[in-house]
Every structure is written in C-alpha cells, then in structure tokens.
Design a protein around this motif. Structure first.
Motif, PDB file in Angstrom:
ATOM      1  N   SER A 276     -23.744 -13.446 -22.477  1.00  0.00           N
ATOM      2  CA  SER A 276     -22.854 -12.356 -22.839  1.00  0.00           C
ATOM      3  C   SER A 276     -22.799 -12.277 -24.365  1.00  0.00           C
ATOM      4  N   ALA A 277     -23.471 -11.271 -24.945  1.00  0.00           N
ATOM      5  CA  ALA A 277     -23.618 -11.247 -26.398  1.00  0.00           C
ATOM      6  C   ALA A 277     -23.923  -9.846 -26.904  1.00  0.00           C
ATOM      7  N   ASP A 278     -23.780  -9.696 -28.214  1.00  0.00           N
ATOM      8  CA  ASP A 278     -24.327  -8.548 -28.913  1.00  0.00           C
ATOM      9  C   ASP A 278     -25.805  -8.856 -29.124  1.00  0.00           C
ATOM     10  N   GLU A 279     -26.686  -8.145 -28.406  1.00  0.00           N
ATOM     11  CA  GLU A 279     -28.101  -8.514 -28.376  1.00  0.00           C
ATOM     12  C   GLU A 279     -28.731  -8.519 -29.772  1.00  0.00           C
ATOM     13  N   MET A 280     -28.419  -7.519 -30.605  1.00  0.00           N
ATOM     14  CA  MET A 280     -29.038  -7.455 -31.925  1.00  0.00           C
ATOM     15  C   MET A 280     -28.633  -8.654 -32.776  1.00  0.00           C
ATOM     16  N   ARG A 281     -27.357  -9.044 -32.707  1.00  0.00           N
ATOM     17  CA  ARG A 281     -26.914 -10.171 -33.517  1.00  0.00           C
ATOM     18  C   ARG A 281     -27.468 -11.495 -32.994  1.00  0.00           C
ATOM     19  N   LEU A 282     -27.564 -11.625 -31.669  1.00  0.00           N
ATOM     20  CA  LEU A 282     -28.168 -12.831 -31.106  1.00  0.00           C
ATOM     21  C   LEU A 282     -29.615 -12.946 -31.558  1.00  0.00           C
ATOM     22  N   ARG A 283     -30.326 -11.841 -31.572  1.00  0.00           N
ATOM     23  CA  ARG A 283     -31.710 -11.873 -32.038  1.00  0.00           C
ATOM     24  C   ARG A 283     -31.773 -12.262 -33.509  1.00  0.00           C
ATOM     25  N   ARG A 284     -30.838 -11.754 -34.314  1.00  0.00           N
ATOM     26  CA  ARG A 284     -30.780 -12.135 -35.727  1.00  0.00           C
ATOM     27  C   ARG A 284     -30.589 -13.642 -35.868  1.00  0.00           C
ATOM     28  N   LEU A 285     -29.683 -14.185 -35.064  1.00  0.00           N
ATOM     29  CA  LEU A 285     -29.431 -15.624 -35.112  1.00  0.00           C
ATOM     30  C   LEU A 285     -30.713 -16.402 -34.831  1.00  0.00           C
ATOM     31  N   LEU A 286     -31.413 -16.031 -33.765  1.00  0.00           N
ATOM     32  CA  LEU A 286     -32.640 -16.742 -33.394  1.00  0.00           C
ATOM     33  C   LEU A 286     -33.729 -16.571 -34.446  1.00  0.00           C
ATOM     34  N   GLU A 287     -33.860 -15.367 -34.991  1.00  0.00           N
ATOM     35  CA  GLU A 287     -34.870 -15.143 -36.034  1.00  0.00           C
ATOM     36  C   GLU A 287     -34.627 -16.066 -37.220  1.00  0.00           C
ATOM     37  N   ASN A 288     -33.378 -16.183 -37.622  1.00  0.00           N
ATOM     38  CA  ASN A 288     -33.073 -17.026 -38.776  1.00  0.00           C
ATOM     39  C   ASN A 288     -33.246 -18.506 -38.468  1.00  0.00           C
ATOM     40  N   LEU A 289     -32.941 -18.918 -37.241  1.00  0.00           N
ATOM     41  CA  LEU A 289     -33.193 -20.307 -36.872  1.00  0.00           C
ATOM     42  C   LEU A 289     -34.699 -20.592 -36.859  1.00  0.00           C
ATOM     43  N   PHE A 290     -35.489 -19.687 -36.316  1.00  0.00           N
ATOM     44  CA  PHE A 290     -36.945 -19.879 -36.295  1.00  0.00           C
ATOM     45  C   PHE A 290     -37.496 -19.907 -37.721  1.00  0.00           C
ATOM     46  N   ARG A 291     -37.011 -19.013 -38.557  1.00  0.00           N
ATOM     47  CA  ARG A 291     -37.475 -18.973 -39.943  1.00  0.00           C
ATOM     48  C   ARG A 291     -37.114 -20.270 -40.661  1.00  0.00           C
ATOM     49  N   ASN A 292     -35.937 -20.786 -40.367  1.00  0.00           N
ATOM     50  CA  ASN A 292     -35.512 -22.051 -40.973  1.00  0.00           C
ATOM     51  C   ASN A 292     -36.415 -23.201 -40.510  1.00  0.00           C
ATOM     52  N   CYS A 293     -36.773 -23.190 -39.219  1.00  0.00           N
ATOM     53  CA  CYS A 293     -37.663 -24.231 -38.689  1.00  0.00           C
ATOM     54  C   CYS A 293     -38.993 -24.246 -39.416  1.00  0.00           C
ATOM     55  N   VAL A 294     -39.559 -23.062 -39.635  1.00  0.00           N
ATOM     56  CA  VAL A 294     -40.867 -22.960 -40.278  1.00  0.00           C
ATOM     57  C   VAL A 294     -40.781 -23.327 -41.756  1.00  0.00           C
ATOM     58  N   GLU A 295     -39.712 -22.850 -42.426  1.00  0.00           N
ATOM     59  CA  GLU A 295     -39.588 -23.113 -43.857  1.00  0.00           C
ATOM     60  C   GLU A 295     -39.365 -24.584 -44.152  1.00  0.00           C
ATOM     61  N   HIS A 296     -38.548 -25.252 -43.331  1.00  0.00           N
ATOM     62  CA  HIS A 296     -38.232 -26.662 -43.588  1.00  0.00           C
ATOM     63  C   HIS A 296     -39.144 -27.615 -42.825  1.00  0.00           C
ATOM     64  N   GLY A 297     -39.741 -27.145 -41.724  1.00  0.00           N
ATOM     65  CA  GLY A 297     -40.573 -28.025 -40.914  1.00  0.00           C
ATOM     66  C   GLY A 297     -42.042 -27.968 -41.239  1.00  0.00           C
ATOM     67  N   GLY A 298     -42.455 -26.946 -41.979  1.00  0.00           N
ATOM     68  CA  GLY A 298     -43.865 -26.824 -42.327  1.00  0.00           C
ATOM     69  C   GLY A 298     -44.585 -25.833 -41.432  1.00  0.00           C
ATOM     70  N   PRO A 299     -45.801 -25.418 -41.836  1.00  0.00           N
ATOM     71  CA  PRO A 299     -46.531 -24.369 -41.110  1.00  0.00           C
ATOM     72  C   PRO A 299     -46.972 -24.762 -39.709  1.00  0.00           C
ATOM     73  N   ASP A 300     -47.053 -26.051 -39.414  1.00  0.00           N
ATOM     74  CA  ASP A 300     -47.528 -26.494 -38.098  1.00  0.00           C
ATOM     75  C   ASP A 300     -46.406 -27.040 -37.218  1.00  0.00           C
ATOM     76  N   VAL A 301     -45.158 -26.722 -37.558  1.00  0.00           N
ATOM     77  CA  VAL A 301     -44.023 -27.273 -36.823  1.00  0.00           C
ATOM     78  C   VAL A 301     -44.020 -26.782 -35.380  1.00  0.00           C
ATOM     79  N   ALA A 302     -43.538 -27.635 -34.486  1.00  0.00           N
ATOM     80  CA  ALA A 302     -43.382 -27.265 -33.076  1.00  0.00           C
ATOM     81  C   ALA A 302     -41.902 -26.992 -32.818  1.00  0.00           C
ATOM     82  N   VAL A 303     -41.624 -25.815 -32.268  1.00  0.00           N
ATOM     83  CA  VAL A 303     -40.253 -25.385 -32.017  1.00  0.00           C
ATOM     84  C   VAL A 303     -40.035 -25.304 -30.506  1.00  0.00           C
ATOM     85  N   THR A 304     -38.907 -25.827 -30.052  1.00  0.00           N
ATOM     86  CA  THR A 304     -38.584 -25.807 -28.627  1.00  0.00           C
ATOM     87  C   THR A 304     -37.219 -25.179 -28.420  1.00  0.00           C
TER      88      THR A 304
END
Length: 387
Positions: A276-304
């Motif tokens: 139960s969410a505002d879909e656009m904002r939930l997507r924003r949250l996930l995009e920023n978490l994924f971007r954070n994973c790549v920026e801090h984890g490196g280009p070959d990071v595995a995200v689950t």
C-alpha cells in the motif's frame, strides 16, 4: 444595567465554538458575542496595539472610531492599562474606582470595562475587551475576569494558528517558485548539454570518447539531482492517497531506470506481494537505494531485494556505508543525511512520509536497508487529525 439575568454557560458556548467549522474571523466575531452576552455589555473589541496605536481588528461596533478598521491613540483608551500591566482589568463603574479621574473615561465615555491581553508567539498583540457606556449595577466578579482571561487566551491561539498557516502557505509558495525555477531554468540548458554531448559522441573515438562518456555521466547525475530536488520541494513528506502496488514489478522498473553498469540484481519477493503505497514515491525510494548500492559498492556489486507483505530489504555485497551515514539514517537526522547526498534524504523522506520504519545495517560485508510496517501504517496526515 444589571447582570442579574439567566446566562448560558460561557465555557460550553466556547467549546461549541471551538468545534464549529468556521474561519478565524468568524470564530473571533462569535467569541466577542459570547463575551458580550456573558458580561451583559454592549461592546466587544479585539484590538492590535503595536506602535502606540489602538487599531480595531474585530468588533460588533458599526460606526465611529471604534468600528472595525478604526485607529485611535492607545493612551486615550482603557486598554493601555492592560497592555502596560499585563493583567486582566475589570470594573462595573469607573467612577467608583481609583480610575474615576482617568483620561480614558472622558475620551471613550465607557464606564463599564473588562479587558485582557492577547499574545501571539509570546509577544503582546493587543487586547480583548468588553465595555458599555452605562455602568453595571453588579460588580465584575472574579469568575467573570477569569473567563475573559481564558477567552483572550483562546483568541491568542486562534491568531497564532492563523499566523502559522499563513507562514506555511507562504513557504509553500516559495517552494513552488523554487521548483518552477529548477524545472525551467536548469532543465532546459541541461537538456541542450545532453543533446550536444550525444551528437559529439557519434563523431569521436578513443580518449575523446572516454572524456565525453564522463561528461554524459555527470550530466545524467545532474538530471537525477534536479529530479530529487523537485521531489523534496514539491511533494514534501506527507503521503496521502495510496494504491496497491506490485512489489516485484516496481522493483524491476526502478532497477531498469538506474545506470547500474555491471551490477546484478536478484529479486526474492513472495509471489503476489503488494504494497500500500504511492507508487511513484516508492519507485523513487528504490531507485535511490539502487544508485547508492552501485555508487558505494562498486560497478560489479550484487544487489538483492527480498520482500513479503510485511516489508522488503535491499542489500548489497559492497564494502558498506561510512559509520556516520548509517547513524544519520537510523536516527532520521535529516541535516546530516543531507550532507551525504540528496538520494539518501529522499529515501528517508519517502519512508517517513508513508509512516514506515527504516533500519540500516552496514559492515565490511555489505549494506542492508530494511523497510518494514508497510501495510499497517496509516497516512501521516490522517494520524495527525485523528483526534
């Protein structure tokens, strides 16, 4: 004039007035009527007394210097004693008190008077007073003085609320103006820069092409930051209307919209899981978490991403977040979160706006963001107004 009449309970009248759906001006006018009826006098006035003037803000008086909008010298009024002394003043007949020689008696012609100070944000705003040209046969009682003091405090609260709402509206207008400037004055030249960079990339190779790739990456990051600024400025934190969102679907859509380089995504979400969410904002949250994973984890990071009806987690196998970032996120310290980038601030705002819970666990083996309480939290604005 006598007060020996059957009068309604003024506190009950004030309680009914508080519950009524009225504007601030309407509430104050009716509050003046409550006070006049209770005291048995003709006049009720809310004044502003800044700058040595007595300005009539609201009243039932229809003509003369004490009608609404009128202004006289404060020194010629009974209210100056209230402003100077900071206490409620009341008498049934000025001629039978120590005020019998006061200039206000001749200036105003008012023999009966009860007045109390009105304060807004801890500073004297003016007075709430009730008066009559005719003396009252019964003395002003302590109970009557106390009620007018309470009524003045009630009016003070109404004026404070009106002031704060006006300030909030002004702030929102400034945010809207800022968002418009960002959207137009920054996005338009940025779009031109991206377009010309793409054209140049089609005509070069080697080191020049590598440099242009870096330029394009920086421009893409600028575009993302502008979008994040717009979200923070226009959307705020409170999330109202929500829909049922397919969790796995929004996870994959968010991943596809982020430049993830060689990073990999694994999705382990229970079949049919919805949020139960505002879909656009939930997507924003996930995009920023994924971007954070790549920026801090490196280009070959595995995200689950794992998830069920109670919540979801986004984890990576990177080197982990700095301790300061983890502490700021856990404590919802917006000021410090902002210093580490807008992306994580967006994450915190989306979580708090939905009324969800966020936990962060980071060490040398990676970082885990856990968002819980997804389908039990009520919208923030409903929680604030639910009695």
């Amino acid at each position: 004039m006598s007060s020996n009449t059957i009068r309604r309970d003024p506190f009950r009248s004030l309680l009914q007035l508080t519950a009524a759906d009225l504007t601030t001006e309407e509430r104050i006018r009716k509050a003046l009527d409550v006070g006049r009826e209770y005291l048995g006098v003709d006049n009720g006035v809310l004044s502003y007394t800044g700058g040595g003037r007595y300005e009539v803000v609201e009243t039932n008086i229809e003509s003369g210097p004490y009608a609404k909008g009128g202004s006289v010298d404060l020194e010629g009024t009974w209210c100056r004693h209230v402003v100077d002394g900071g206490r409620t003043l009341g008498f049934a007949d000025a001629r039978k008190t120590s005020y019998r020689g006061d200039d206000a008696l001749d200036t105003t012609g008012l023999h009966c008077y009860v007045g109390a100070a009105v304060e807004v944000d801890g500073e004297t705003y003016g007075t709430l007073c009730f008066s009559d040209e005719e003396p009252r046969s019964d003395p002003i009682s302590d109970r009557e003085r106390d009620f007018i003091s309470v009524l003045a405090e009630w009016v003070s609260s109404e004026l404070e609320r009106q002031k704060h709402y006006a300030e909030l509206r002004e702030q929102n207008e400034r945010l809207d103006e800022f968002a418009g400037i960002v959207a137009h004055d920054l996005r338009n030249p940025l779009a031109g820069a991206i377009g010309f960079t793409e054209l140049a990339q089609d005509h070069v190779s080697g080191q020049a092409a590598e440099f242009l790739d870096r330029v394009r990456g920086a421009l893409d990051r600028m575009e993302t930051m502008i979008a994040e600024c717009l979200m923070l400025a226009k959307e705020g934190t409170d999330v109202g209307e929500r829909t049922r969102v397919d969790l796995e679907g929004v996870v994959r859509d968010a991943w596809d919209s982020v430049r993830t380089r060689n990073a990999t995504l694994s999705v382990e979400v229970a079949a049919g899981t919805t949020v139960s969410a505002d879909e656009m904002r939930l997507r924003r949250l996930l995009e920023n978490l994924f971007r954070n994973c790549v920026e801090h984890g490196g280009p070959d990071v595995a995200v689950t991403v794992t998830g069920d009806d109670d919540g979801f987690t986004v984890s990576d196998d990177g080197p982990g977040l700095p301790a300061d970032v983890e502490r700021a996120l856990t404590a919802a310290d917006a000021e410090n979160i902002r210093s580490f980038g807008l992306g994580l601030l967006v994450v915190q705002r989306v979580v708090s706006g939905h009324g969800w819970d966020l936990a962060v666990d980071s060490d040398g083996g990676g970082t885990r963001f856990a968002v819980t309480n997804l389908n039990t939290a009520e919208p923030v604005h409903e929680g604030l107004t639910a009695g």
